[in-house]
Each structure stands twice: as structure tokens, then as C-alpha cells.
Design a protein around this motif. Structure first.
Motif, PDB file in Angstrom:
ATOM      1  N   VAL A 141     -11.730  -0.487  -6.843  1.00 37.48           N
ATOM      2  CA  VAL A 141     -12.906   0.257  -6.356  1.00 37.48           C
ATOM      3  C   VAL A 141     -14.180  -0.602  -6.338  1.00 37.48           C
ATOM      4  O   VAL A 141     -15.231  -0.147  -5.907  1.00 37.48           O
TER       5      VAL A 141
ATOM      6  N   ILE B  38      -2.383   5.824 -12.238  1.00 39.79           N
ATOM      7  CA  ILE B  38      -3.265   5.062 -11.347  1.00 39.79           C
ATOM      8  C   ILE B  38      -4.307   5.946 -10.675  1.00 39.79           C
ATOM      9  O   ILE B  38      -5.446   5.514 -10.455  1.00 39.79           O
TER      10      ILE B  38
ATOM     11  N   GLY C  12      -6.265   0.102 -10.838  1.00 39.64           N
ATOM     12  CA  GLY C  12      -7.025   1.286 -10.431  1.00 39.64           C
ATOM     13  C   GLY C  12      -8.521   1.137 -10.641  1.00 39.64           C
ATOM     14  O   GLY C  12      -9.333   1.674  -9.882  1.00 39.64           O
ATOM     15  N   SER C  13      -8.894   0.371 -11.653  1.00 38.77           N
ATOM     16  CA  SER C  13     -10.321   0.230 -11.960  1.00 38.77           C
ATOM     17  C   SER C  13     -10.973  -0.892 -11.160  1.00 38.77           C
ATOM     18  O   SER C  13     -12.186  -0.889 -10.960  1.00 38.77           O
TER      19      SER C  13
ATOM     20  N   LEU D 168      -2.190   1.266  -3.562  1.00 39.49           N
ATOM     21  CA  LEU D 168      -2.236   1.144  -5.023  1.00 39.49           C
ATOM     22  C   LEU D 168      -0.884   0.680  -5.567  1.00 39.49           C
ATOM     23  O   LEU D 168      -0.812  -0.138  -6.485  1.00 39.49           O
TER      24      LEU D 168
ATOM     25  N   LYS E 173     -14.170   5.266  -9.965  1.00 45.18           N
ATOM     26  CA  LYS E 173     -14.996   5.411  -8.760  1.00 45.18           C
ATOM     27  C   LYS E 173     -16.178   6.341  -9.055  1.00 45.18           C
ATOM     28  O   LYS E 173     -17.322   6.063  -8.686  1.00 45.18           O
TER      29      LYS E 173
ATOM     30  N   TYR F 275      -8.264   5.364 -10.889  1.00 42.08           N
ATOM     31  CA  TYR F 275      -8.977   5.085  -9.644  1.00 42.08           C
ATOM     32  C   TYR F 275     -10.155   6.044  -9.453  1.00 42.08           C
ATOM     33  O   TYR F 275     -11.294   5.623  -9.238  1.00 42.08           O
TER      34      TYR F 275
END
Lengths: 355, 332
Positions: A76, A223, A72-73, A34, A231, A227
Motif C-alpha cells: 500500500v 493478508i 500486505g503492509s 496479493l 491502508k 492490507y
């Protein structure tokens, strides 16, 4: 509503874990992945601003400060998922697999900049605000009808929530239980207009209540929370439970675009202070330091690799040659209409005369 | 052995239903969505029976939001489906204008063909049926002016079925305009099987020598009536053209006709200024200027909003106005 929709955090500003729900999954390798992706996004962004300043690309839209929200988005997502960015979301598109060269070409005004790599369902940046929420809903709905577990993620800002298409997107998605993640980056400003002039509500997440879908408010500069919450929303969507609205509270440190001067409408000291305290990269560095696996030599090595990659992308952008003029005519319809064909032929003969 | 085509007598609205059913039976990816299109069968009954036959997954009652209908249809179309989106009336399409202008019509162009939008937008339109305010607009030129979308207007049941099937098969977005006045005005023989009428091709409805009458949609009947009366009263014979597609225009048909007659009257119910009639005038100018024996005349709606229905007959072109224009031109 701020009480009902508190800002969720995993890491506080000092990089200390304040919510241990996902601690088992916060491995060194994930953390480093990350971090590298955020650093890559930031270096890409700074290069974009520099290229604009040097006149090597046109107006550029910087996102510095929003790396955690976007990386972070997007990290995934799975192959085949759909991504609908705005013009400030190239950290997300880059992370999902868009080509850095094409992203630079986009800002250089080249039509090919809108074309994603094969296998990556990345829509060109949506310019009309909030219009892309409906496309994300439509593509997600299509996946549901096909019986796949793919989903859509759509990015939009705080200002977009004032548009009718925001409401229509959330409403359609909830009615048809479409697997879509509405990922709001609330950076506090729609160009110059602050959130309190944009809406009376204190949060954006609370708007999910109106559609009877989950609404989550998270620290967009953390983050880990981005994340894990994204998820979670995706797993929810993939297993047939419909859409989620995520409000990632963040801040853009720079201007709206390279043509904008934020000193006209907001306190520059505030941006400076936030850089020092809330920066998503610094926060993760602090966490990694606390964990005992951050060191400057490693960072320097990572930076060198990213620099190499970005310089290569710039080189490729500049080696691309002139934009293909015929792109203007060739893709309006599958088969050009007679008027386009005639205009094209007339254009070609003018070009020949000029040569 | 018989080669006779099996036909049935249908109104235009029945032919439209038949076209959708034909394509939905053949292709699982064809969907119908819009307001009240399900159980209710649409406010004009154009989707009657479709939900019963194809189910709620393929004939979808949407929330009441035009931008939402078009915007989600764009997503469906980009991801493997062929949606037929119904606007309840063309006059209700304005909230969706942004979606059509900035997305549906230019996604292929923006992505150099990577993403495409094979969708049909169906919309009843036009005045003369005593509809409430806003229901009667004829704003076809808003869309002929828009690069990246085709605009189709049948005037009878046969063309409606063939053109709608062609529109569904088209790889690009098509705005399919349905003149409300023609929905039930005639019943004609329509083949039961699948067939297409080519987009971009008009039709010559009547051969004549003295003047070309060019119209589309509900104005076709008006023009036919005027042509008949002119021939009976004055011996003037009219070449009557139904354009059927407004973008792209059938240049060959218009050119051939005007070069033969040397005269033209264009009739449409939309306001004159900015109307498609002006494109037809330009086309004739480009192709046939030296064949003209008199200036071209347009008979159009006024540059006013379509008025409330107590006075709408004074807005709409009628056979008398068309006849006067013919006389003016022939005696020029």
C-alpha cells in the motif's frame, strides 16, 4: 485489554470472510496480486535459506510465515514513502521495490546490498533493535513540515517494544503528529524469549493508549486485514492525523536465523501445526478456491515466472564479481579525512605489492 | 569606501546563538531542536530569541529524551533538513550513544552515500563551573574514536561562530562541543556577518621557540596562563596551539610546531587513558620523532569520574601542573 484490542480478521483460517467491511474491494485482481506477491516473497525466502545452506551467501534471516504481514503492509506504500525494515523484513522491501539481487548481495556481505533503488526510500535493515522507529518518525515529521502527503512505515518485532527507542519513537511521533505507521510483527518470540517473558501486557496494540494514538491488533496471517488496516492507517496519516500502531499477530515457522536452532526453545510440533492451519498463503488459496478462481495450473505458471525472476537475481548476484573493497574508505565522509585518505593509500600500495 | 568588517563584542554563548541565527536566516532547512530550547532559550541561553524569530516549527522543544532527539534528527537530516540538536550537557548524551554510533555516523558509509546525515549535535561540556554530578564530563574521545563523525571544540567566541557555521554547512554529522567555562569568560570582537573557521584546522595562539603547548576547549586559557608565567619567570617561550578540531586533527600545525620546538606538552581535562592526547602523541611520533629533544608529556584529568564540585579543582589540570610539566621537559 485483549477484549478492548481483539484480533481483527477478514478471512478466518478456512479462507471464509468473517468481516465483510471491505468485501467490495476484495476483487479477484487484488486477491491475485496479493497472492503472487506473497508467493514471490516465500520463494525468495526459501531460496535465501537454500543459498545459505549451499554456502553461496552468509547467515540468512528467514521470515516464512510472515508473508501476509509484510506484503500486505508494504504493497500500500506509494512512491516517495519511507520504509524502515529490520533484518527480517525483506518480504516488505522486496514488495516495495528493492532489488532481489541487492537483497541477496546484502546477505552475501556486500555493502551494495544496503543501497535501495533510486526513488525508493528504503533504509538498510536496522540491526540495533527499535532504533529505526526514531528515523521513521524523523523522516515522517520532515514530510509533514514539507507539506507532502508522504508517510513512513517502520517494522519491528515484539522484543523491540521493550527498548527505550520504541517508547521514544511513539512518543515523538504522537507529540509531533508525524505521519508514521508503526508496524509491529508480533511473532511471539524474540529469538528464544516468548512474549509472556518480554512484557506483562497481553497485547502490543494496547501500548498505543499511552500515546493517545490509534492502536490496532490484527491477524498478521490474514493478508486482507493487513492490507486494509494498513491502508486505513496510511490514509489517516496522509490526511494529517498522525501515527498509528498496528500489531500484526503472526508466527515465524523457521529459525531466528540460519545460525539458530529453534528446537532448543520451542515445540516444533507447534510450528508444524501452525503451518497447516494458519499459513497465510494456504489461507488465501482457500479463499480463492471458495471464490472459484484458484487453480493449480495458474499457480504453476505463476511459480514458473517467479522462479525465473529469482534465478535471474541469483545469477546476477553471483555475476556481480567481488565486492568493491574501496567502498570501505570512500563513503565514511563526503570528503575523506587525512587519516582515512592515508590509510586508503597505504592499503592500495599493499594491494599493488601483493599483485 | 570602507572594507572594515563590522564586528560586535560577544561572549562565546552569544556567538553560538549568532551563528545559529545567521544560518537560520539564510536557510529554511536549518532547525534547532532539544530540551528547553524554545521559550526558555536553553539552559545556557544559547538559543535565546531564536524561537521568537523563527517560530515553533523551526525551534522545537522536544520531549525529554536524548535518543529520541538524535534519532529523529537523523530522520530529519536524511529527509532534507539540517537539524542542530542540542544536548543539555555532554554528560547527558549517553542514552543517544547508540543512535550516534550505529546510525548517525555510519549511514553514509552503509548506503555508499545514498543517505546522508548533515546534522550538528551541540553539547556543553567540561568541569570547573560548579555544576552538579554528571554535568561536567569531557568524553570527546568517545566520539573521536567513532568513525564517521567530526568533533569540534572552540575555545572563544570568534572560533565558536565560525566553526558552528562550518559545522552546519558540513555534509556530515559534527559533534560541536562547547566548553562551559568559556561561555562567558571573555567578550571579544566577532564579525556580524557570516564567516567560517575551517573544520580540521587548529590555531597558533602564541609563537614560541622552546616548547609546544597543545590544548583545546577550556584548557586553552590554562595553557595560555602557564605560558605567560613561564616566559616571565624562566624566559621559556611557548608555542601555544588550540586544536579547535579533535577529529580530524590538524596534523600540519602540530608537526610544524613540534619540529620547531622539539618538545611538547598536551593538556586536556578528560581522563588520560584513552584521551585524545594519546592520538596527538602518536601523531608526533609518526611525524616528528627524530625532532624531539625530550619525551612528550601529558597533563590530563585523572582516570576517575569527574568528582563532585567541592573537589573538582583537584581533578582539573591547572596552570601550576602545566608549568611543572614544562619545567620537567625543558630540563630533561
Amino acid at each position: 485489554m485483549e477484549v478492548q484490542f481483539p484480533i481483527k480478521q477478514i478471512l478466518n483460517e478456512d479462507g471464509v470472510v468473517v468481516n465483510s467491511e471491505f468485501e467490495n474491494e476484495m476483487t479477484e485482481s487484488l486477491t491475485k496480486e496479493l497472492y503472487i506477491k506473497m508467493l514471490r516473497a516465500r520463494m525468495f525466502d526459501r531460496k535465501g535459506v537454500n543459498l545459505q545452506r549451499q554456502g553461496r551467501i552468509g547467515t540468512y534471516v528467514p521470515f516464512e510465515g510472515q508473508e501476509a504481514a509484510q506484503v500486505g503492509s508494504s504493497v500500500v506504500l506509494k512512491e516517495g514513502d519511507w520504509m524502515f525494515p529490520t533484518y527480517r523484513d525483506h518480504a516488505a522491501t522486496l514488495t516495495y521495490g528493492h532489488s532481489a539481487r541487492n537483497l541477496f548481495l546484502y546477505w552475501k556481505g556486500y555493502p551494495i546490498g544496503c543501497v535501495p533503488p533510486e526513488g525508493k526510500n528504503i533504509f538498510p535493515p536496522a540491526v540495533p533493535i527499535a532504533s529505526q522507529l526514531l528515523h521513521a518518525t524523523g523522516t515522517a515529521w520532515a514530510e509533514k513540515m514539507k507539506g507532502t502527503d508522504r508517510c513512513s512505515i517502520v517494522y519491528f518485532g515484539d522484543g523491540a517494544t521493550s527498548e527505550g527507542d520504541f517508547h521514544e519513537g511513539l512518543n515523538f511521533a504522537s507529540v509531533f503528529n508525524a505521519p508514521v505507521i508503526f508496524f509491529n510483527q508480533n511473532n511471539g518470540f524474540a529469538i528464544s524469549v516468548p512474549m509472556e517473558k518480554q512484557m506483562k501486557t497481553k497485547t502490543i496494540a494496547q501500548k498505543a493508549v499511552a500515546y493517545d494514538i490509534p492502536g490496532v491488533r490484527i491477524d498478521g496471517n490474514d493478508i486482507f486485514v493487513v492490507y486494509f488496516e494498513t491502508k486505513k492507517a496510511m490514509d489517516h496519516a496522509r490526511s494529517g492525523n498522525g501515527p498509528t500502531l498496528i500489531e500484526a499477530v503472526t508466527y515465524r515457522y523457521g529459525a531466528h536465523t540460519t545460525a539458530d536452532d529453534p528446537s532448543k526453545y520451542r515445540d516444533q510440533e507447534e510450528a508444524k501445526r501452525r503451518r497447516e492451519t494458519t499459513d497465510p498463503l494456504l489461507r488465501l488459496e482457500r479463499y480463492m478456491t471458495n471464490q472459484g478462481y484458484f487453480d493449480e495450473a495458474w499457480k504453476t505458471q505463476v511459480e514458473e515466472e517467479i522462479t525465473k525472476e529469482i534465478e535471474q537475481a541469483v545469477e546476477d548476484m553471483e555475476a556481480f564479481g567481488p565486492a568493491e573493497i574501496t567502498d570501505m574508505f570512500n563513503h565514511v565522509f563526503h570528503t575523506p579525512t587525512w587519516s582515512i585518505q592515508e590509510q586508503f593509500e597505504s592499503f592500495q600500495s599493499r594491494m599493488k605489492e601483493e599483485v | 569606501m570602507s572594507t572594515a568588517v563590522k564586528t560586535q563584542k560577544l561572549t562565546m554563548v552569544q556567538a553560538i546563538t549568532d551563528a545559529m541565527a545567521t544560518m537560520m536566516r539564510e536557510h529554511d532547512d536549518v532547525l534547532v531542536l532539544g530540551e528547553d530550547v524554545g521559550k526558555n532559550g536553553g539552559v545556557f541561553r544559547a538559543t535565546e530569541g531564536l524561537q521568537a524569530e523563527f517560530g515553533e516549527q523551526r525551534v522545537i522543544d522536544t520531549p525529554l529524551a536524548e535518543s529520541g532527539i538524535i534519532g529523529t534528527s537523523i530522520g530529519l537530516a536524511m529527509n532534507g533538513f539540517r537539524p542542530i540538536a542540542e544536548m543539555q550537557f555532554l554528560g547527558f548524551i549517553y542514552p543517544a550513544f547508540n543512535q550516534i554510533m550505529t546510525h548517525a555516523s555510519r549511514i553514509r558509509s552503509r548506503t555508499l552515500g545514498h543517505f546522508t546525515v548533515p546534522m550538528v549535535i551541540r553539547a556543553p561540556f567540561g568541569a570547573g563551573v560548579r555544576a552538579p554530578e554528571i554535568h561536567s564530563d569531557s568524553v570527546e574521545s568517545l566520539f573521536t574514536h567513532m568513525p564517521g563523525i567530526k568533533v569540534v571544540v572552540p575555545s572563544n567566541a570568534y572560533d565558536a561562530k565560525g566553526l558552528l557555521i562550518a559545522s552546519i554547512e558540513d555534509p556530515d554529522p559534527v559533534l560541536f562541543l562547547e566548553p562551559m567555562r568559556c561561555y562567558r569568560s571573555h567578550k571579544i570582537e566577532v564579525p556580524e556577518d557570516k564567516y567560517t573557521v575551517e573544520i580540521g584546522k587548529g590555531a597558533r595562539l602564541q609563537e614560541g621557540e622552546d616548547i609546544s603547548l597543545i590544548a583545546w576547549g577550556a584548557m586553552v586559557d590554562v595553557v595560555k596562563k602557564a605560558a605567560k608565567e613561564m616566559e616571565e619567570a624562566e624566559g621559556i617561550t611557548c608555542d601555544v596551539l588550540d586544536l579547535r578540531t579533535l577529529y580530524p586533527l590538524d596534523r600540519d600545525l602540530i608537526t610544524e610546531s613540534v619540529q620547531k620546538t622539539g618538545r611538547a606538552v598536551i593538556v586536556h581535562e578528560a581522563p588520560g587513558t584513552g584521551g585524545v592526547g594519546n592520538d596527538v602523541v602518536s601523531l608526533i611520533n609518526d611525524t616528528s620523532f627524530l625532532h624531539l629533544r625530550s619525551p612528550i608529556k601529558r597533563v590530563t584529568g585523572h582516570d576517575t569520574p569527574v568528582p563532585m564540585f567541592a573537589i573538582e579543582d583537584h581533578y582539573l589540570p591547572d596552570a601550576e601542573r602545566v608549568k611543572q610539566a614544562i619545567i620537567d621537559i625543558v630540563r630533561f
